[in-house]
Design a protein around this motif. Sequence first.
Motif, PDB file in Angstrom:
ATOM      1  N   GLN A 635       0.844  -1.100   0.117  1.00 54.17           N
ATOM      2  CA  GLN A 635       0.150  -0.212  -0.018  1.00 54.17           C
ATOM      3  C   GLN A 635       0.730   1.109  -0.056  1.00 54.17           C
ATOM      4  OE1 GLN A 635      -2.577  -0.097   3.565  1.00 54.17           O
ATOM      5  NE2 GLN A 635      -2.582   2.445   2.664  1.00 54.17           N
ATOM      6  N   HIS A 636       1.984   1.395   0.750  1.00 61.52           N
ATOM      7  CA  HIS A 636       2.881   1.956   1.048  1.00 61.52           C
ATOM      8  C   HIS A 636       3.808   2.012  -0.565  1.00 61.52           C
ATOM      9  CE1 HIS A 636       5.374   5.330   2.627  1.00 61.52           C
ATOM     10  NE2 HIS A 636       6.355   4.379   3.006  1.00 61.52           N
ATOM     11  N   SER A 637       4.283   1.820  -1.798  1.00 65.89           N
ATOM     12  CA  SER A 637       5.323   2.380  -2.061  1.00 65.89           C
ATOM     13  C   SER A 637       4.664   1.278  -3.503  1.00 65.89           C
ATOM     14  CB  SER A 637       6.097   0.598  -1.896  1.00 65.89           C
ATOM     15  OG  SER A 637       6.947   0.222  -0.151  1.00 65.89           O
ATOM     16  N   LYS A 638       4.284   2.140  -4.242  1.00 62.82           N
ATOM     17  CA  LYS A 638       3.542   2.885  -5.200  1.00 62.82           C
ATOM     18  C   LYS A 638       4.287   1.957  -6.046  1.00 62.82           C
ATOM     19  CE  LYS A 638      -0.013   4.614  -3.272  1.00 62.82           C
ATOM     20  NZ  LYS A 638      -0.646   3.476  -2.473  1.00 62.82           N
ATOM     21  N   ARG A 639       5.749   1.964  -6.474  1.00 63.83           N
ATOM     22  CA  ARG A 639       6.817   1.433  -7.892  1.00 63.83           C
ATOM     23  C   ARG A 639       7.230  -0.068  -7.688  1.00 63.83           C
ATOM     24  NH1 ARG A 639      10.480   6.630  -8.137  1.00 63.83           N
ATOM     25  NH2 ARG A 639       9.344   8.228  -7.967  1.00 63.83           N
ATOM     26  N   LEU A 640       6.567  -0.651  -6.512  1.00 62.54           N
ATOM     27  CA  LEU A 640       6.455  -2.289  -6.045  1.00 62.54           C
ATOM     28  C   LEU A 640       6.319  -2.866  -6.917  1.00 62.54           C
ATOM     29  CD1 LEU A 640       8.065  -3.681  -3.750  1.00 62.54           C
ATOM     30  CD2 LEU A 640       5.980  -4.157  -2.295  1.00 62.54           C
ATOM     31  N   LYS A 641       6.807  -3.750  -7.995  1.00 63.14           N
ATOM     32  CA  LYS A 641       6.945  -4.717  -8.211  1.00 63.14           C
ATOM     33  C   LYS A 641       6.695  -6.141  -7.921  1.00 63.14           C
ATOM     34  CE  LYS A 641       8.524  -2.192 -12.130  1.00 63.14           C
ATOM     35  NZ  LYS A 641       9.602  -2.119 -13.104  1.00 63.14           N
ATOM     36  N   LEU A 642       7.460  -6.082  -6.595  1.00 61.19           N
ATOM     37  CA  LEU A 642       8.061  -7.738  -6.829  1.00 61.19           C
ATOM     38  C   LEU A 642       8.280  -8.203  -4.816  1.00 61.19           C
ATOM     39  CD1 LEU A 642       8.863 -10.706  -7.382  1.00 61.19           C
ATOM     40  CD2 LEU A 642      10.894 -10.607  -7.434  1.00 61.19           C
ATOM     41  N   VAL A 643       7.560  -8.559  -4.523  1.00 64.97           N
ATOM     42  CA  VAL A 643       7.854  -8.825  -2.938  1.00 64.97           C
ATOM     43  C   VAL A 643       7.925 -10.948  -2.365  1.00 64.97           C
ATOM     44  CG1 VAL A 643       6.824  -8.818  -0.505  1.00 64.97           C
ATOM     45  CG2 VAL A 643       6.723  -7.760  -2.307  1.00 64.97           C
ATOM     46  N   ASP A 644       9.293 -11.067  -2.388  1.00 62.98           N
ATOM     47  CA  ASP A 644      10.021 -12.271  -2.385  1.00 62.98           C
ATOM     48  C   ASP A 644       9.615 -11.844  -0.937  1.00 62.98           C
ATOM     49  OD1 ASP A 644      11.163 -14.785  -2.061  1.00 62.98           O
ATOM     50  OD2 ASP A 644      12.816 -14.545  -3.276  1.00 62.98           O
ATOM     51  N   VAL A 645       8.514 -13.537   0.010  1.00 58.14           N
ATOM     52  CA  VAL A 645       8.728 -13.685   1.233  1.00 58.14           C
ATOM     53  C   VAL A 645       8.216 -15.545   1.650  1.00 58.14           C
ATOM     54  CG1 VAL A 645       7.469 -11.997   1.485  1.00 58.14           C
ATOM     55  CG2 VAL A 645       6.064 -13.849   1.245  1.00 58.14           C
ATOM     56  N   ARG A 646       9.446 -16.150   0.851  1.00 58.13           N
ATOM     57  CA  ARG A 646       9.901 -17.784   0.903  1.00 58.13           C
ATOM     58  C   ARG A 646       9.914 -17.559   1.715  1.00 58.13           C
ATOM     59  NH1 ARG A 646      12.572 -18.670  -4.679  1.00 58.13           N
ATOM     60  NH2 ARG A 646      13.648 -17.024  -3.915  1.00 58.13           N
ATOM     61  N   TYR A 647       9.430 -18.540   2.931  1.00 54.07           N
ATOM     62  CA  TYR A 647       9.789 -19.696   4.090  1.00 54.07           C
ATOM     63  C   TYR A 647       9.610 -18.501   5.266  1.00 54.07           C
ATOM     64  CZ  TYR A 647      12.649 -22.523   0.632  1.00 54.07           C
ATOM     65  OH  TYR A 647      12.916 -23.612  -0.550  1.00 54.07           O
ATOM     66  N   CYS A 648       9.101 -17.833   4.680  1.00 52.07           N
ATOM     67  CA  CYS A 648       8.654 -16.745   6.109  1.00 52.07           C
ATOM     68  C   CYS A 648       7.681 -16.932   6.795  1.00 52.07           C
ATOM     69  CB  CYS A 648       8.349 -15.644   5.918  1.00 52.07           C
ATOM     70  SG  CYS A 648       9.607 -14.246   4.457  1.00 52.07           S
ATOM     71  N   TRP A 649       7.608 -17.870   7.876  1.00 52.61           N
ATOM     72  CA  TRP A 649       6.591 -19.152   9.154  1.00 52.61           C
ATOM     73  C   TRP A 649       5.526 -18.469   9.546  1.00 52.61           C
ATOM     74  CZ3 TRP A 649      12.286 -16.983  10.379  1.00 52.61           C
ATOM     75  CH2 TRP A 649      12.160 -16.915  11.807  1.00 52.61           C
ATOM     76  N   ARG A 650       5.650 -16.960   9.386  1.00 45.22           N
ATOM     77  CA  ARG A 650       4.545 -15.956  10.292  1.00 45.22           C
ATOM     78  C   ARG A 650       3.280 -16.315   8.755  1.00 45.22           C
ATOM     79  NH1 ARG A 650       5.769 -11.724  14.291  1.00 45.22           N
ATOM     80  NH2 ARG A 650       3.675 -12.313  14.805  1.00 45.22           N
ATOM     81  N   ILE A 651       3.691 -16.461   7.964  1.00 46.37           N
ATOM     82  CA  ILE A 651       3.050 -16.754   6.840  1.00 46.37           C
ATOM     83  C   ILE A 651       2.413 -17.759   5.784  1.00 46.37           C
ATOM     84  CG2 ILE A 651       2.811 -15.974   4.339  1.00 46.37           C
ATOM     85  CD1 ILE A 651       4.753 -13.347   4.637  1.00 46.37           C
ATOM     86  N   SER A 663      -4.508  -7.723  -5.494  1.00 45.21           N
ATOM     87  CA  SER A 663      -2.835  -6.681  -5.918  1.00 45.21           C
ATOM     88  C   SER A 663      -1.872  -7.037  -6.602  1.00 45.21           C
ATOM     89  CB  SER A 663      -1.673  -6.844  -4.447  1.00 45.21           C
ATOM     90  OG  SER A 663      -0.532  -6.355  -4.685  1.00 45.21           O
ATOM     91  N   GLU A 664      -1.561  -6.306  -6.644  1.00 44.73           N
ATOM     92  CA  GLU A 664      -0.729  -6.899  -8.574  1.00 44.73           C
ATOM     93  C   GLU A 664       0.602  -6.281  -8.533  1.00 44.73           C
ATOM     94  OE1 GLU A 664      -1.895  -3.093 -11.170  1.00 44.73           O
ATOM     95  OE2 GLU A 664      -3.735  -3.367 -11.226  1.00 44.73           O
ATOM     96  N   VAL A 665       1.077  -6.842  -7.611  1.00 47.52           N
ATOM     97  CA  VAL A 665       2.353  -7.420  -6.961  1.00 47.52           C
ATOM     98  C   VAL A 665       2.094  -8.091  -6.880  1.00 47.52           C
ATOM     99  CG1 VAL A 665       4.336  -6.274  -5.242  1.00 47.52           C
ATOM    100  CG2 VAL A 665       2.294  -5.211  -6.020  1.00 47.52           C
ATOM    101  N   GLN A 666       3.751  -8.273  -7.609  1.00 47.49           N
ATOM    102  CA  GLN A 666       4.179 -10.243  -7.753  1.00 47.49           C
ATOM    103  C   GLN A 666       4.814 -10.288  -6.540  1.00 47.49           C
ATOM    104  OE1 GLN A 666       6.787 -11.608 -10.433  1.00 47.49           O
ATOM    105  NE2 GLN A 666       6.187 -13.393  -9.998  1.00 47.49           N
TER     106      GLN A 666
END
Length: 670
Positions: A635-651, A663-666
């Motif tokens: 929501q905060h970063s309007k230019r964001l294209k990719l977020v990698d949260v692999r192996y994040c145990w709280r998700i 969301s349109e962000v990958q």
Amino acid sequence: MFALNLTKPLPRRCVRNIRCKGRGGRTDEDGSVLSLTRLCLLSLADNMKDVWVKDYADKYLDQYSFRHIMGPFNLLPGELVEELTQLLCTRKQLSRAALHLLLVPQLRGLSLESCPGLVTSALCAHITARCQGLCRLDLSGAQQLPSKVLCETLCCLPALRSLSLAGMPCDRCVISTIAHHCRLLRHLDVSCCHFLSPAALLPLGGGAFCSSSARPSSSSFCRTSTSPPPSSSFSSAPSPSVSSSLPPLPLTSLLALDIGFGEEDGDNAVAAAYLLLSLPGLERVAMEGLAQACCLIEHREFKQTDEFSYREGVPRLEEVWRERRNRQGIDSWRKKREGAAAGVEEHDEEEEILWEEYCGESEKDACTDEEPSCSLKQAEEKKRGRVLSESGDEHLILHLKDVKGVTWDRLESLSRLCPDICSISVNADDESSGRRNGSVLAAALQTWSGQLLSLSVQFPGPLVDLLPAIQVVGSSLVSLTVEGVKTSPQTSLLEVIKSCPRLRDLLIFAEPPIMPEEENGEEDRWDDRDLPRVPHLCSLTLKFSYSHSQMKPAMSWMSLRKTLMCLLIGSPLLEKLTLVSLPCPLDCVLQRVLGPHLNPRMDSTDAPPVPLRRVQHITLQRTDVTMVTVKNIIQHSKRLKLVDVRYCWRINKVEWLSCMKSSEVQVVWV
């Protein structure tokens, strides 16, 4: 058929399809509206398979072999064809049919590094037939291409200025072909070519290094002399002359890390010394044994290289050094003479008289010498030596600016021979003397203090031992990479940050602390205003080693949160953020960084720069980040294209699927 014409107009149905397929509202990475040219190229890429190459792929690709094709891109400027090719490579959409149509005569640059599987003998034949004006060629990773085919291709590309063959089956014959046919080459990358020995690079220096027996012919490109050497001693064997009609290549960049082994252990250093002396234009070099080569040259330990020169049939290193030193002396004298002519005429007249005296003395020596071995060539060498001595420039200077493959134990020689270095990569991998390595590195870096822009260090010792070296050059650094360092709860990354206020890229690969740190409750007393700032930082990578069998990293460095606060709040230009397996909680840090800025009403012209507003790629692998925080970042970063949260145990999977739908962000998660 010899040629194929595919330039007939497209039917209206196809034009309508192109317009419909184009996606509106596209913006560039910085958020600005794309240019019309870029939008057209994106449209071409979107419709490449179904429109532009469909006819050729269906009817001609596998049925015929055309030497020339008049396709839809023949009227497109070469720069746009190159940009379109790169766009397709980036998207992994470059097909064999599309590449055939993009090989147009006006193409000046071709990079197939992203799709090496397309590089075949048939494709090389198309390149040599249609793109003989290529200036830049990158075939890195094409391991299936035989060296003979590569030689035949390079023979037909005389205009090459830049050539990248990293990871290919290059051998001595390929280098010889480059030396004889690519006479304008300025950049060469043969990294990871394991069939290439260090000595095989010597023909790049021209002259006697390019023997007639090694020169490729039209009938055979890999025919070299293999007759055994005579049994005479090294001292009595005649040495080839340095001078030759074939000058060295005008190389300014040579990358040859991780190539094949030499016949002896010291071949890397000796070959590097030959190349440093025979290629006067070198500014960027990546080779094993580079620092040892500088030590050989500085201390003139040329006797150690006689066996190498005899085995390879090249001039002795001392002769190459003397030729380079004389050339440097003459160039220095000419520069002084030109400066005097522009400024002080009186000084110029004195130098001219001095030069005439030297010429007269040399001619007299050449004519009156009674020994038959004294020739005009020796007289010329004597004249050059006198000019060099008179100029007082006895110390050889190498004009290197960017070096890689340097070990810490010979840095002193490198610093004395190469005072112009602005980028260096050092490997200090001796764990037993980490503190000593750090002090040696600090002393050597003192030569480049105030001018070094990029520093990369492999250092297996504690980070605190490396801090003095970073502080010596930190004021000018824009890029810092530290690999393999050990950390502890007492390690202060803030000191590193304070030492490098101009950083744009910071990469740290470290071992996490072994002993856990006890929390002291200082988090609530942090004052963000007291933290150092890194206002120019664009890329931040902080990775800690981990075991794949370990689900969560040990929280052994709680005070690291303060450093993360400093880097995230004090870096408003950050575009790429990578935090992997942190030994401290991260979710609370991100919430604190984003908290004051999630409400749009708080934005004002007088407010400080907003953190993470420009970020485009975020990697948070193996951290305690939650999906709530991820959504706040999106929501905060309007230019964001990719977020990698692999192996994040709280998700969990449900949260990830919900985020992907809304969301349109990958967002990548496993």
